[in-house]
Design a protein around this motif. Sequence first.
Motif, mmCIF file in Angstrom:
data_model
loop_
_atom_site.group_PDB
_atom_site.id
_atom_site.type_symbol
_atom_site.label_atom_id
_atom_site.label_comp_id
_atom_site.label_asym_id
_atom_site.label_seq_id
_atom_site.Cartn_x
_atom_site.Cartn_y
_atom_site.Cartn_z
ATOM 1 N N UNK A 171 0.833 -1.205 0.000
ATOM 2 C CA UNK A 171 0.000 0.000 0.000
ATOM 3 C C UNK A 171 0.865 1.252 0.000
ATOM 4 N N UNK A 172 1.944 1.227 0.756
ATOM 5 C CA UNK A 172 2.813 2.409 0.803
ATOM 6 C C UNK A 172 3.557 2.605 -0.517
ATOM 7 N N UNK A 173 3.936 1.521 -1.145
ATOM 8 C CA UNK A 173 4.565 1.640 -2.464
ATOM 9 C C UNK A 173 3.581 2.246 -3.455
ATOM 10 N N UNK A 174 2.326 1.757 -3.431
ATOM 11 C CA UNK A 174 1.309 2.256 -4.359
ATOM 12 C C UNK A 174 1.038 3.745 -4.155
ATOM 13 N N UNK A 175 1.108 4.199 -2.902
ATOM 14 C CA UNK A 175 0.829 5.609 -2.597
ATOM 15 C C UNK A 175 2.089 6.464 -2.520
ATOM 16 N N UNK A 176 3.237 5.841 -2.840
ATOM 17 C CA UNK A 176 4.523 6.548 -2.822
ATOM 18 C C UNK A 176 4.819 7.155 -1.445
ATOM 19 N N UNK A 177 4.582 6.339 -0.412
ATOM 20 C CA UNK A 177 4.854 6.758 0.953
ATOM 21 C C UNK A 177 6.120 6.054 1.458
ATOM 22 N N UNK A 178 6.939 6.717 2.263
ATOM 23 C CA UNK A 178 8.142 6.078 2.797
ATOM 24 C C UNK A 178 7.784 4.845 3.626
ATOM 25 N N UNK A 179 8.519 3.769 3.484
ATOM 26 C CA UNK A 179 8.166 2.524 4.175
ATOM 27 C C UNK A 179 8.215 2.630 5.687
ATOM 28 N N UNK A 180 9.058 3.501 6.236
ATOM 29 C CA UNK A 180 9.210 3.570 7.684
ATOM 30 C C UNK A 180 8.592 4.825 8.310
ATOM 31 N N UNK A 181 7.923 5.609 7.517
ATOM 32 C CA UNK A 181 7.321 6.830 8.054
ATOM 33 C C UNK A 181 6.110 6.506 8.926
ATOM 34 N N UNK A 182 5.815 7.398 9.871
ATOM 35 C CA UNK A 182 4.544 7.324 10.598
ATOM 36 C C UNK A 182 3.478 7.980 9.725
ATOM 37 N N UNK A 183 2.447 7.210 9.396
ATOM 38 C CA UNK A 183 1.410 7.682 8.472
ATOM 39 C C UNK A 183 0.066 7.755 9.204
ATOM 40 N N UNK A 184 -0.556 8.916 9.144
ATOM 41 C CA UNK A 184 -1.871 9.132 9.748
ATOM 42 C C UNK A 184 -2.869 9.388 8.623
ATOM 43 N N UNK A 185 -3.929 8.575 8.574
ATOM 44 C CA UNK A 185 -4.994 8.785 7.590
ATOM 45 C C UNK A 185 -6.094 9.629 8.221
ATOM 46 N N UNK A 186 -6.532 10.637 7.479
ATOM 47 C CA UNK A 186 -7.598 11.539 7.931
ATOM 48 C C UNK A 186 -8.827 11.253 7.078
ATOM 49 N N UNK A 187 -9.924 10.827 7.734
ATOM 50 C CA UNK A 187 -11.131 10.441 6.999
ATOM 51 C C UNK A 187 -12.343 11.142 7.606
#
Length: 380
Positions: A171-187
């Motif tokens: 999923x992170x590769x698909x969204x071009x997100x760093x593999x080790x970053x802390x990711x917060x989704x806002x919905x």
Amino acid sequence: MVAGESSGDLLASRLLAGLRPQLPQARMHGIGGPHMAEYGFTSDWPMEKLSVRGLFEVLAHYREITNIRNSLRAGLMAERPSVFIGVDAPDFNLGLETDLKKAGIPTMHFISPSIWAWRGGRIKKIERAVSHMLVVFPFEEAIYRNAGIAATYVGHPLAEIIPMTPDVAAARIALKLPPRATVVAIMPGSRMSELKYNAAAFVAAASLLQERDPMIRFIAPMAGLEQGRYFTELVDAAGLSEVPVQLLYDQSHLAMAAADIVLVASGTASLEVALFKKPMVIAYKMLRASWEIMRHMGYQPWVGLPNILAQEFIVPELLQQAATPQAMADALWQQLNDVNGRATLVERFTHMHHALLRDTARESANAVLALIDQSRPATS
């Protein structure tokens, strides 16, 4: 069929996945979205016309929604379809179903209104409206059968769609997100009315989180371009345009899979987050007058589906005045730093996932076909 929002469109598509192969030539139409269209469903009106939430917000669109329902009713009375299926949207569908059932047209409702959470008196209205109810939570079947309403538990379609173990790396590769970053989704919600009250507050919470950790990445899946534009307008108007939020379109499941934690509006999306085994903070704001009415109508202390299914507060809920940016940021930060708590949530959500898992497409399609067969006039 009538589905009134993006979650209903997705749920209805599971039913159509089982029904279309058995009825390849059937005309399937009404109101729906792109997922239903994949199975040859024709939407006679844009689904977005029904995507309004809140008592007073609905009043602003009352005339248009009423005109759509009247036109649809007249067309169906003339057409006399083999079955009408209302997908969620009870305020729109139940009245329509009542008239159709009275006219001898079989009616099915897919996704029970939350009579176990609030407005339990609606079960009498449901009895007048619905020939057969398809329910997605195990405890609902007995409620309807005890009330004399035919019902079938078909599992929750999302439990099939969402993998038991999400692939975070993919999923992170698909969204071009760093593999080790802390990711917060806002919905903050898929409806425009939800964005109106939640978007700026959710991004303000993100801004406070960024002050604590400037390396956090924020992603916000949007239901469509119109919602994305409105979200941006609201954020800019609140003076929060500098908060780095990456907007995504038609990628909500990728966003949930990629995230470490989710700030989510109450509703079906909170169940999706649970099925992705992610910690979350459930928050919700609405028009104050709507809130004052609705908060007195609940039967349970929980509004989020994960908490209702667990029958306890396994994730935080921050509603209306309590949903301040500071409170949301604090709750998110606490969960991000609670390793043991996150592991416990994964275990609880995995158990929940197994409980909701059925072959929904097959079970729901079989129930539809059985209703059509039993409604056909007997031949001599």
